[in-house]
Scaffold this motif. Structure first.
Motif: not given
Lengths: 282, 282
Positions: A172, A183-187, A213, A216, A245-247, A257
Motif C-alpha cells: 500500500t 485501491k483505497g487501502e493504506i496499512r 487512502t 493510493e 485504512l479503507t475507502t 475513510e
C-alpha cells in the motif's frame, strides 16, 4: 536512553491543556504535528479529547465526533467544554477549539461531540468476527529511513513524520514512488517515535495519522476532513499498533475513510470513519 | 389509491416541525414510530434533520451525528438549533431535542452535530469499489405479511413495522424463527409503507430502521444506541432501497453496526455507523 512513557512524552506535552476556568482550557498547538503547514487532525482530536477527559466525570473517550471547520495553525488555542449529560457508566460532552487572529477575532476551528466512559470497567467478553489486517512483519515494511517512501515523501514536510514511527505495508506504499495501487487501502505499523506506548488518548491521534487512502487511489491533492468519528473500544496493550485504512466509495467529490486500529494482543482497539472532500486531478 | 409523495406522506407529517422562534422548533413525536415503546432512533434523526435543514443555509444532510441521551417518548418535543459555521458549499450546526415532564422539567433526549450541503450541486464522478449487497429479489424475501418472521415477530409491537415496507434477505432472517445465523449481518429491501419515495431526509430514518444485527448474533436483549453517525452521499433515485447492516466487533459490552444504503440505480446513497451497548444473555 530511556523511552518516553505515558504522561512523560512529546505527545503528552504537546497535548497538555491548562484549566483556566471550569470547563475552559488553554492549549498550544505545537508546530511539530503539522503536515504541509496543516495541523494534523488526529493531533487536534487528541488535544480536545484530553480537555474533555478532564471536564467529564469519566476518563476515557468512547465515541468522539469532530467537525473540522477552519484550518488550525500552530500557536495558542482555547478549548471550551460543556457537560451535556452525566450517567452512571458514561457521560456526554461537547467542546469547541478556537484560535484568535492578530486583532483578537475569535475563529472556531473544531466542534466536538463525545461520549466518555471507563474502559477498565468494561466486561472482557469478545465475540468478534473482525480479523487483524494482514501486514508483513515490521522489518519488511518501509519506514522513515527507508528509500523510497517514508519521511521525505510525506508531501510538504517532515515535522509530523518525525514524531511517529510508521512503517507502511509495501503493498500500500506504491503512491510514494509514483505507482499507486488504485485501491483505497493504506496499512501499516504505527507507534510514537519516542517509544511512548499507546493509550486511549493516543488512539485518537492514531486513527488520523497515516497517509490518506486518496494517495493510493492516485489522487494527489489535499483531502480535507469534514467530519471524523472515532470509537475507542478497548485500552490498547503495550507494543506496536497495526492500522488499516479503507475507502470504498469515492463519489460526488467526497470519500469516506474507515480506520481500524489493532493492538499487539490482536484486539481491535479503535474504529473510525471520516468524511473527506476530494478534488479529482490528473 | 394514489401513493404518498415526498412532502405529502405519513413520514413527512410525523417529522414536521414548526418554527416558533429563530432556530427553535416545536415537534410532536408520533406514537406510530415506536418499537416496544421506544421511539425509533432513525425517526428521531430524521425529525432533528428536518429542523436543521430549515435552520441551516444548505438543504441536505451530509454528515449527521446523534448522541442518544435518554429514552424519548411519544408526545411534544422542542428542537433548538445553533448555526456553528456557514461556508460556501457546506454549513455546520448543532441541535438538541428536549421533552418535558409533567412538572415542566426539561429532559434532553438527543444531541446532534451535523454538516449540511447541497447534494444537487455535487459533481457526478463515481470511482467506487463498493458493491451493492447481494439480496435475493424482493418477491423471495419475507415481508410483513409472510410467516414466519415479519410484523408479528418485531419484538414488542407493530407500530413501526406498519409504517415501513421491509423485506429481509432470508439468509439474515433466521432470528425471527429462533435460528439466528450467528453472523452479524442483516440485509433487506426497504421502503416506506405508503409508497413515499426516498429522499435525503428519509435516508436518516433508513439507516436505523432494520432489526439490529444483534438478533442474528443470537442476542435477544435491547441494544440501545449510544451514538450514530450517518453520511448521506447522494440523492436517492426513486424505487426500493437495499440496506445492509454489518457488525464485526462485539466486545466489552459494545458493538458497532455499520449500515449501507443503495438505491435502485445501484448507487451507494448513505453510510452510517452506530455504537450500541449490548447485554450478553443466554
Amino acid at each position: 536512553m530511556a523511552l518516553a512513557t505515558i504522561g512523560n512524552s512529546e505527545f503528552d506535552r504537546d497535548t497538555a491543556v491548562v484549566r483556566r476556568a471550569p470547563g475552559v482550557y488553554d492549549a498550544h498547538l505545537a508546530a511539530g504535528w503539522t503536515i504541509a503547514q496543516a495541523v494534523n487532525g488526529g493531533y487536534l482530536l487528541a488535544l480536545v479529547g484530553r480537555a474533555l477527559g478532564d471536564a467529564l466525570p469519566h476518563p476515557d473517550p468512547s465515541s468522539v465526533t469532530a467537525h473540522y471547520l477552519t484550518a488550525s495553525v500552530p500557536g495558542p488555542a482555547v478549548i471550551r467544554t460543556e457537560v451535556v449529560r452525566t450517567g452512571r457508566t458514561m457521560s456526554t460532552g461537547t467542546a469547541t477549539l478556537v484560535q484568535f487572529t492578530e486583532d483578537g477575532t475569535e475563529i472556531e476551528r473544531l466542534r466536538v461531540l463525545a461520549a466518555y466512559g471507563d474502559l477498565d470497567a468494561l466486561p472482557d467478553d469478545v465475540r468478534t468476527s473482525a480479523k487483524p489486517p494482514a501486514i508483513p512483519p515490521r522489518e519488511h515494511c518501509p519506514g522513515p529511513d527507508s528509500a523510497p517512501g517514508g519521511r521525505a515523501s510525506v508531501p510538504g514536510g517532515t515535522s509530523f513524520a518525525e514524531r511517529i514511527a510508521l512503517r507502511l505495508d509495501p503493498a500500500t506504499a506504491g503512491w510514494a514512488v509514483g505507482a499507486p495501487s488504485g485501491k483505497g487501502e493504506i496499512r501499516g505499523w504505527f507507534g510514537l517515535a519516542d517509544g511512548r506506548e499507546p493509550d486511549p488518548l493516543s488512539l485518537l491521534l492514531t486513527v488520523d495519522a497515516l497517509p490518506p487512502t486518496a494517495f493510493e487511489l492516485g489522487l494527489s491533492g489535499w483531502v480535507p476532513t469534514v467530519e471524523l468519528t472515532a470509537h475507542v473500544r478497548r485500552r490498547p496493550a503495550p507494543g506496536p499498533l497495526r492500522v488499516a485504512l479503507t475507502t470504498r466509495n469515492l463519489a460526488g467529490g467526497f470519500l469516506e475513510e474507515d480506520a481500524e486500529v489493532w493492538d499487539s494482543a490482536d484486539r481491535l482497539v479503535a474504529q473510525a470513519r471520516q468524511l473527506a472532500r476530494v478534488r479529482l486531478t490528473g
